[in-house]
Design a protein around this motif. Sequence first.
Motif: not given
Length: 142
Positions: A32-41
Amino acid sequence: MSSCTFCRIVAGEEPAEVVLADEQVVGFLDTRPVFKGHVLLVPRQHVHTLTDLPDALVGPLFTAARTLAQGVKDGLGAQGSFVAMNNQVSQSVAHLHVHVVPRTKGDGLRGFFWPRTKYAQGEAGEYAARLRAVLPGGDAAG
């Protein structure tokens, strides 16, 4: 911890679009990205909050966050990034995770997501003193 979604992703038991992985951390796209490409590390080791993070993982986690911040620029054409984490409050999964969100001027994201306030006269000094009292070396800062 089989009840932890992020532990299941780390173990390969739950599908995820992994973009970075090493012996200590895994980065994957937020569903559920804020913007496309939003990564969780996340650290591979189950850790609830930043204050629970072992010293040995601080460097690897933040080195990977720095790498991802550059990666969203190089790989996605972002002009910058927003890097953040929640600790308990607003933490939707109880496994430490760093958000690395690609940013572009005019993308509509406005600063922080909460109201801002101001200190009354002399109040900032009081808050600073309270923090210095509990922080290592804090007495030297005053």
